[in-house]
Design a protein around this motif. Structure first.
Motif, PDB file in Angstrom:
ATOM      1  N   ALA A 167       0.807  -1.229   0.000  1.00 35.41           N
ATOM      2  CA  ALA A 167       0.000   0.000   0.000  1.00 35.41           C
ATOM      3  C   ALA A 167       0.835   1.272   0.000  1.00 35.41           C
ATOM      4  O   ALA A 167       0.279   2.371  -0.025  1.00 35.41           O
ATOM      5  CB  ALA A 167      -0.913  -0.003   1.230  1.00 35.41           C
ATOM      6  N   LEU A 168       2.144   1.142   0.012  1.00 37.24           N
ATOM      7  CA  LEU A 168       3.019   2.304   0.185  1.00 37.24           C
ATOM      8  C   LEU A 168       2.760   3.454  -0.789  1.00 37.24           C
ATOM      9  O   LEU A 168       2.737   4.623  -0.369  1.00 37.24           O
ATOM     10  CB  LEU A 168       4.483   1.862   0.122  1.00 37.24           C
ATOM     11  CG  LEU A 168       5.524   2.914   0.514  1.00 37.24           C
ATOM     12  CD1 LEU A 168       5.332   3.359   1.955  1.00 37.24           C
ATOM     13  CD2 LEU A 168       6.925   2.361   0.297  1.00 37.24           C
ATOM     14  N   PRO A 169       2.568   3.188  -2.110  1.00 38.50           N
ATOM     15  CA  PRO A 169       2.349   4.320  -3.022  1.00 38.50           C
ATOM     16  C   PRO A 169       1.145   5.175  -2.633  1.00 38.50           C
ATOM     17  O   PRO A 169       1.152   6.393  -2.836  1.00 38.50           O
ATOM     18  CB  PRO A 169       2.126   3.637  -4.375  1.00 38.50           C
ATOM     19  CG  PRO A 169       2.840   2.327  -4.256  1.00 38.50           C
ATOM     20  CD  PRO A 169       2.622   1.904  -2.830  1.00 38.50           C
ATOM     21  N   VAL A 170       0.109   4.551  -2.067  1.00 37.56           N
ATOM     22  CA  VAL A 170      -1.065   5.299  -1.608  1.00 37.56           C
ATOM     23  C   VAL A 170      -0.807   5.890  -0.223  1.00 37.56           C
ATOM     24  O   VAL A 170      -1.120   7.054   0.037  1.00 37.56           O
ATOM     25  CB  VAL A 170      -2.313   4.390  -1.582  1.00 37.56           C
ATOM     26  CG1 VAL A 170      -3.500   5.114  -0.953  1.00 37.56           C
ATOM     27  CG2 VAL A 170      -2.655   3.922  -2.990  1.00 37.56           C
ATOM     28  N   ALA A 171      -0.231   5.079   0.675  1.00 39.33           N
ATOM     29  CA  ALA A 171       0.007   5.534   2.049  1.00 39.33           C
ATOM     30  C   ALA A 171       0.931   6.749   2.097  1.00 39.33           C
ATOM     31  O   ALA A 171       0.768   7.633   2.945  1.00 39.33           O
ATOM     32  CB  ALA A 171       0.602   4.393   2.876  1.00 39.33           C
ATOM     33  N   GLU A 172       1.883   6.809   1.185  1.00 41.14           N
ATOM     34  CA  GLU A 172       2.793   7.962   1.142  1.00 41.14           C
ATOM     35  C   GLU A 172       2.025   9.254   0.910  1.00 41.14           C
ATOM     36  O   GLU A 172       2.338  10.294   1.515  1.00 41.14           O
ATOM     37  CB  GLU A 172       3.834   7.764   0.039  1.00 41.14           C
ATOM     38  CG  GLU A 172       4.913   6.759   0.387  1.00 41.14           C
ATOM     39  CD  GLU A 172       5.880   6.526  -0.763  1.00 41.14           C
ATOM     40  OE1 GLU A 172       7.056   6.244  -0.480  1.00 41.14           O
ATOM     41  OE2 GLU A 172       5.459   6.637  -1.942  1.00 41.14           O
ATOM     42  N   LYS A 173       1.015   9.185   0.060  1.00 42.46           N
ATOM     43  CA  LYS A 173       0.241  10.391  -0.280  1.00 42.46           C
ATOM     44  C   LYS A 173      -0.853  10.675   0.739  1.00 42.46           C
ATOM     45  O   LYS A 173      -1.101  11.823   1.095  1.00 42.46           O
ATOM     46  CB  LYS A 173      -0.358  10.239  -1.674  1.00 42.46           C
ATOM     47  CG  LYS A 173       0.698  10.151  -2.775  1.00 42.46           C
ATOM     48  CD  LYS A 173       0.070   9.990  -4.145  1.00 42.46           C
ATOM     49  CE  LYS A 173       1.147   9.914  -5.220  1.00 42.46           C
ATOM     50  NZ  LYS A 173       0.577   9.715  -6.578  1.00 42.46           N
ATOM     51  N   VAL A 174      -1.521   9.621   1.218  1.00 45.22           N
ATOM     52  CA  VAL A 174      -2.642   9.814   2.133  1.00 45.22           C
ATOM     53  C   VAL A 174      -2.164  10.162   3.542  1.00 45.22           C
ATOM     54  O   VAL A 174      -2.699  11.057   4.196  1.00 45.22           O
ATOM     55  CB  VAL A 174      -3.533   8.555   2.170  1.00 45.22           C
ATOM     56  CG1 VAL A 174      -4.624   8.695   3.228  1.00 45.22           C
ATOM     57  CG2 VAL A 174      -4.158   8.311   0.798  1.00 45.22           C
TER      58      VAL A 174
END
Length: 216
Positions: A167-174
């Motif tokens: 989930a890192l690509p989303v978690a980085e932004k969220v």
């Protein structure tokens, strides 16, 4: 150019391209061009593109799986290896190579993933397949509940270890996460507490608590 240097350059180029494209879209000529060598070098060192792919995964995942095996095997049945130790081994390795988790989703877990059987045979069974044994050992040592299903517990364990990196690509932004060494260590400690919070001996199963309340 030295033979080992060529091999290392091909592995680096493959890692970068496979992180961006699926297996079929990453052409041999593109990998060779990125490594600045003749495409024939892929066949010389790895046999074919699939051999290069396996070698790349072994290069990235092999050391951590070996560490998990060593942790599990050290000391035999009385090993002092804990859930925290294995979480730390897996998660710090994934933090160093965050593309691996996403590659596994695309090439192994997705429907029709071309490397599912290869991954299960050559990688997963050597690492993740040992987690139920770890949980049984922790149960015997009294650190987690003795009514825990080791197979389901292993599934939860691996989900907790892998998902943050998937989930890192989303978690980085969220959430504004930055995958620093300090954050990774925080994540390891947090995940360990969460697992013990659900599986630890002090956490009685809900059904059992409700039965005791009813009897009272």
């Amino acid at each position: 150019m030295h033979r080992e240097t060529v091999r290392a350059d091909l592995l680096r180029a493959a890692r970068e391209l496979f992180a961006q494209r699926d297996f079929t879209a990453a052409a041999v000529r593109d990998i060779a061009a990125a490594a600045r060598v003749n495409p024939a070098m892929i066949h010389y060192h790895f046999g074919d593109k699939e051999g290069l792919y396996r070698a790349m995964l072994q290069d990235a995942i092999g050391p951590v799986l070996q560490k998990v095996q060593d942790l599990m095997d050290h000391g035999g049945a009385k090993s002092q290896t804990t859930i925290h130790d294995v979480f730390e081994a897996l998660m710090t390795a994934l933090a160093r190579e965050p593309w691996v988790a996403r590659l596994i989703v695309r090439e192994v877990l997705a429907e029709g993933g071309p490397f599912r059987e290869t991954f299960i045979r050559e990688f997963a069974a050597k690492g993740g397949g040992r987690v139920p044994q770890l949980l049984e050992r922790e149960m015997a040592e009294g650190r987690i509940r003795n009514d825990l299903d080791p197979t389901l517990g292993a599934l939860s364990f691996l989900s907790m270890a892998l998902f943050p990196f998937i989930a890192l690509p989303v978690a980085e932004k969220v959430f504004g996460i930055r995958l620093t060494d300090a954050f990774t260590q925080r994540l390891v400690e947090h995940t360990t507490r969460m697992f013990y919070g659900g599986a630890g001996r002090s956490h009685a199963p809900r059904k059992r608590r409700e039965m005791k309340h009813a009897e009272g």
